[in-house]
Write an enzyme that holds these catalytic residues in place. Sequence first.
Site, PDB file in Angstrom:
ATOM      1  N   LYS A  38      -0.187  -3.750  36.479  1.00  8.83           N
ATOM      2  CA  LYS A  38      -0.667  -2.383  36.167  1.00  8.83           C
ATOM      3  C   LYS A  38      -1.410  -2.381  34.837  1.00  8.83           C
ATOM      4  O   LYS A  38      -2.524  -1.841  34.738  1.00  8.83           O
ATOM      5  CB  LYS A  38       0.522  -1.435  36.087  1.00  8.83           C
ATOM      6  CG  LYS A  38       0.204  -0.060  35.498  1.00  8.83           C
ATOM      7  CD  LYS A  38       1.401   0.874  35.487  1.00  8.83           C
ATOM      8  CE  LYS A  38       2.292   0.682  34.315  1.00  8.83           C
ATOM      9  NZ  LYS A  38       1.873   1.294  33.063  1.00  8.83           N
ATOM     10  N   ASN A  39      -0.831  -3.001  33.823  1.00  9.12           N
ATOM     11  CA  ASN A  39      -1.397  -2.894  32.487  1.00  9.12           C
ATOM     12  C   ASN A  39      -2.573  -3.828  32.231  1.00  9.12           C
ATOM     13  O   ASN A  39      -3.177  -3.784  31.162  1.00  9.12           O
ATOM     14  CB  ASN A  39      -0.299  -3.077  31.431  1.00  9.12           C
ATOM     15  CG  ASN A  39       0.666  -1.906  31.434  1.00  9.12           C
ATOM     16  OD1 ASN A  39       0.404  -0.872  32.059  1.00  9.12           O
ATOM     17  ND2 ASN A  39       1.785  -2.061  30.767  1.00  9.12           N
TER      18      ASN A  39
ATOM     19  N   ARG B 185      -1.002   8.231  29.859  1.00 10.52           N
ATOM     20  CA  ARG B 185      -1.480   7.980  28.497  1.00 10.52           C
ATOM     21  C   ARG B 185      -2.563   6.925  28.451  1.00 10.52           C
ATOM     22  O   ARG B 185      -3.405   6.927  27.585  1.00 10.52           O
ATOM     23  CB  ARG B 185      -0.317   7.509  27.629  1.00 10.52           C
ATOM     24  CG  ARG B 185       0.748   8.486  27.343  1.00 10.52           C
ATOM     25  CD  ARG B 185       1.673   7.856  26.393  1.00 10.52           C
ATOM     26  NE  ARG B 185       0.955   6.979  25.492  1.00 10.52           N
ATOM     27  CZ  ARG B 185       0.117   7.392  24.544  1.00 10.52           C
ATOM     28  NH1 ARG B 185      -0.086   8.672  24.418  1.00 10.52           N
ATOM     29  NH2 ARG B 185      -0.513   6.547  23.762  1.00 10.52           N
TER      30      ARG B 185
ATOM     31  N   CYS C 289       5.263  11.536  25.708  1.00 11.25           N
ATOM     32  CA  CYS C 289       5.925  11.314  26.996  1.00 11.25           C
ATOM     33  C   CYS C 289       7.409  11.087  26.676  1.00 11.25           C
ATOM     34  O   CYS C 289       7.823  11.169  25.526  1.00 11.25           O
ATOM     35  CB  CYS C 289       5.320  10.125  27.734  1.00 11.25           C
ATOM     36  SG  CYS C 289       5.715   8.568  26.960  1.00 11.25           S
TER      37      CYS C 289
ATOM     38  N   ARG D  76       3.964   9.013  20.827  1.00 15.45           N
ATOM     39  CA  ARG D  76       2.860   8.141  21.241  1.00 15.45           C
ATOM     40  C   ARG D  76       1.505   8.679  20.782  1.00 15.45           C
ATOM     41  O   ARG D  76       0.610   8.975  21.571  1.00 15.45           O
ATOM     42  CB  ARG D  76       2.919   7.913  22.753  1.00 15.45           C
ATOM     43  CG  ARG D  76       4.248   7.250  23.115  1.00 15.45           C
ATOM     44  CD  ARG D  76       4.333   6.800  24.509  1.00 15.45           C
ATOM     45  NE  ARG D  76       3.472   5.655  24.748  1.00 15.45           N
ATOM     46  CZ  ARG D  76       3.310   5.142  25.967  1.00 15.45           C
ATOM     47  NH1 ARG D  76       3.893   5.701  26.991  1.00 15.45           N
ATOM     48  NH2 ARG D  76       2.527   4.126  26.157  1.00 15.45           N
ATOM     49  N   PRO D  77       1.315   8.844  19.492  1.00 17.17           N
ATOM     50  CA  PRO D  77       0.028   9.315  18.981  1.00 17.17           C
ATOM     51  C   PRO D  77      -1.072   8.277  19.198  1.00 17.17           C
ATOM     52  O   PRO D  77      -0.790   7.136  19.581  1.00 17.17           O
ATOM     53  CB  PRO D  77       0.309   9.499  17.492  1.00 17.17           C
ATOM     54  CG  PRO D  77       1.434   8.579  17.191  1.00 17.17           C
ATOM     55  CD  PRO D  77       2.265   8.506  18.450  1.00 17.17           C
ATOM     56  N   VAL D  78      -2.322   8.678  18.972  1.00 15.32           N
ATOM     57  CA  VAL D  78      -3.438   7.744  19.108  1.00 15.32           C
ATOM     58  C   VAL D  78      -4.232   7.676  17.800  1.00 15.32           C
ATOM     59  O   VAL D  78      -5.431   7.374  17.800  1.00 15.32           O
ATOM     60  CB  VAL D  78      -4.367   8.143  20.292  1.00 15.32           C
ATOM     61  CG1 VAL D  78      -3.685   7.834  21.615  1.00 15.32           C
ATOM     62  CG2 VAL D  78      -4.770   9.609  20.212  1.00 15.32           C
TER      63      VAL D  78
ATOM     64  N   ASP E 142       8.917  -3.163  27.473  1.00 16.19           N
ATOM     65  CA  ASP E 142       8.896  -2.704  28.873  1.00 16.19           C
ATOM     66  C   ASP E 142       9.978  -3.366  29.714  1.00 16.19           C
ATOM     67  O   ASP E 142      10.167  -2.994  30.867  1.00 16.19           O
ATOM     68  CB  ASP E 142       7.522  -2.971  29.512  1.00 16.19           C
ATOM     69  CG  ASP E 142       6.460  -2.090  28.891  1.00 16.19           C
ATOM     70  OD1 ASP E 142       5.262  -2.337  29.143  1.00 16.19           O
ATOM     71  OD2 ASP E 142       6.819  -1.178  28.130  1.00 16.19           O
TER      72      ASP E 142
ATOM     73  N   ILE F 158       9.787  -0.695  19.184  1.00 16.29           N
ATOM     74  CA  ILE F 158       8.426  -0.253  19.478  1.00 16.29           C
ATOM     75  C   ILE F 158       8.346   1.263  19.654  1.00 16.29           C
ATOM     76  O   ILE F 158       7.479   1.920  19.088  1.00 16.29           O
ATOM     77  CB  ILE F 158       7.888  -0.954  20.759  1.00 16.29           C
ATOM     78  CG1 ILE F 158       8.057  -2.467  20.664  1.00 16.29           C
ATOM     79  CG2 ILE F 158       6.434  -0.554  21.012  1.00 16.29           C
ATOM     80  CD1 ILE F 158       7.209  -3.154  19.626  1.00 16.29           C
TER      81      ILE F 158
ATOM     82  N   ARG G 170       4.822   5.161  39.785  1.00 17.27           N
ATOM     83  CA  ARG G 170       3.678   5.040  38.857  1.00 17.27           C
ATOM     84  C   ARG G 170       3.383   3.576  38.565  1.00 17.27           C
ATOM     85  O   ARG G 170       2.252   3.187  38.348  1.00 17.27           O
ATOM     86  CB  ARG G 170       4.006   5.736  37.525  1.00 17.27           C
ATOM     87  CG  ARG G 170       3.964   7.227  37.545  1.00 17.27           C
ATOM     88  CD  ARG G 170       4.005   7.772  36.144  1.00 17.27           C
ATOM     89  NE  ARG G 170       3.003   7.091  35.318  1.00 17.27           N
ATOM     90  CZ  ARG G 170       2.893   7.286  34.001  1.00 17.27           C
ATOM     91  NH1 ARG G 170       3.716   8.107  33.390  1.00 17.27           N
ATOM     92  NH2 ARG G 170       1.974   6.665  33.308  1.00 17.27           N
TER      93      ARG G 170
END
Length: 420
Positions: free
Chosen positions: A22-23, A93, A117, A122-124, A307, A329, A399
Site C-alpha cells: 500500500k505505502n 492522509r 486521525c 499528524r500535522p504536515v 506499523d 513515532i 483500507r
Amino acid sequence: MDALIVKGPAKLNGSVQISGSKNTALPLIFTSLLFDKEIHFNNVPRLWDIETALKILSIMGTESEWKKEEGLLTIFPKVTSKVAPYEWVKRMRASVLALGPLIARFGEAKVSLPGGCAIGARPVNYHIDALRLFGVDVKVEEGYIKAQVRSRLTGAHVIFPEVTVTGTENILIVASQAEGHTRIENAASEPEVIELGEFLKSCGAKIQGLGTQTIEIVGALLKSPKSQIRIPPDRIEAGTWISASMVTRSPLELLGADASVMKSTLDVFKSMGAKFSISEEKILVNPPSRFNSLDVTTEPYPGFPTDMQAQLLTTLCFAEGKSSVRETIFENRFMHVAELRRLGARIKVIKNQAIVEGPVQLTGAPVMATDLRASASLVVAALGSEGKTTISRIYHLDRGYQRLDSKLTALGVKVTRVSE
Ligand code: EPZ
C-alpha cells in the site's frame, strides 16, 4: 459498516500470498500526475486507500482503468484541476502526496489539510516548511494548503526536524523537477521511499543517497516510464502474518514476501524463538511453542516499524513474562490496548510505553477497530482467543489489507464478514 466474526482458537494451514505494498503504491499513483502519458502498474493491491487515491485523481481530471482481480492499473494523467478536496483527503492522509507532483508539474496546488486521525494529530508542517525553501509560497487557510511557485522552482537544502516518510517523498518529487541541486538531511530511508526514488530515476531523475539519511538530487526533465511498474510486496502485511503464525503456533509460508526489507521485524520474532527459512520469493515461518518476552522500541527504518507495533503487542500477550513496547513515532498509537483488554489481555500503558504480562488465555468478545493496524492486531488476537470474537468497523482493515478474511478462510480459519 461491516464486522468480522472470528472463531478461535484457530490454526493456519498452508501458505498465503502477500499482496502489493500500500505505502509503495500510493506515492507512485500520485506521482503519475507528473507525466502526460499513460502509466501502467501491476501487482496493485485491492484496497480502499487505492480507491480513494484514484478518486482524488479523477476529481483532478485524471482517469484510470483498474482491473482489480488481475492487479493491473493504468493511469491516464490529465489534470484539469489542481485541487484535492477535503471530503476525500480527510479519508486518507496520504493524499498530502498530491502536493509534490502538482507543484512540480504545474507550479501550484490546493490540497486540503488532511486533519488528524486515530493515531495522532499528524500535522504536515514539515512538508510545508520544506516546500517554502524551493521558492514556493505556501499559505494555509480555510483548511487548505495553497501553494504557488513564485517565479521558478529552485533546489534547496532541507533538514527535516524529524524523519517523515511522506514528507521525504513530497520533497523528492519536487526536487527532481527543481532547477539545480537539493540536499535532504534526516531523510526517511523506508523501502517505500527508495522505491519512489528508483522510479523517478528510471524516468531520468538524478538522485543519490536513497536509503540513507542524506539524499542529493539535481533537477532534470523527466520522461514518462516506458515499462510497466510492479508494486513490491507489502512488508507490513507480511509482518502481520508472522504475528498470526506465532499466535496460532502454525507454520506458515508467506509467498512473495521480501525478507530483505524486513530485517528488524524478523529479528524481533527470532528473539521470541521463531525460526525462518528464506528463499527468493517466500518466507517460511516456524513459530515456537513457547515465546520469550522482550522489550521493543519503534523507530524509523531500519528500526522496528511503528506499523507493526499493534500486531507485536498482541503477540506479546502470549509470551512468557513481562514485555514492553515503546511507541516513539505517533503520540496515540495504543488505541488497540483497550480492545485487547476486553479479550483478557494484561496490558498497561504508561506515557508512550505499553507493558504486557503474559502468557494469558484470551477469550473472544465483541471489540471495535479504531485504525488500520489496530484492526489487524484484533484479528490476530481473535485467532488466539477461546471462542467467538466480533470485530466491528472493519472498514479500517479493508483500507490496508486485501481481503484478509478471504485469505484467513483459505487457511482454514472460521471467519465470516457480516454487515452491522
Ligand atoms: C507514513 O505516514 C506511512 N503512510 C504510515 O503508515 C507510517 O506509520 C508512517 O509513515 C511512519 O512510518 C504512508 O506511507 C502512506 P511520517 P506519514 O510523516 O508519512 C510527525 C499505515 O499504517 N510529522 O513519517 O504520514 C508525525 O506526526 C500508515 O500504513 C510532523 O510532526 O508519517 C509522526 O509523529 C499509518 N509533521 C512522525 O512525524 C509533519 O509534517 C512521522 O510521521 C510530518 C510528520
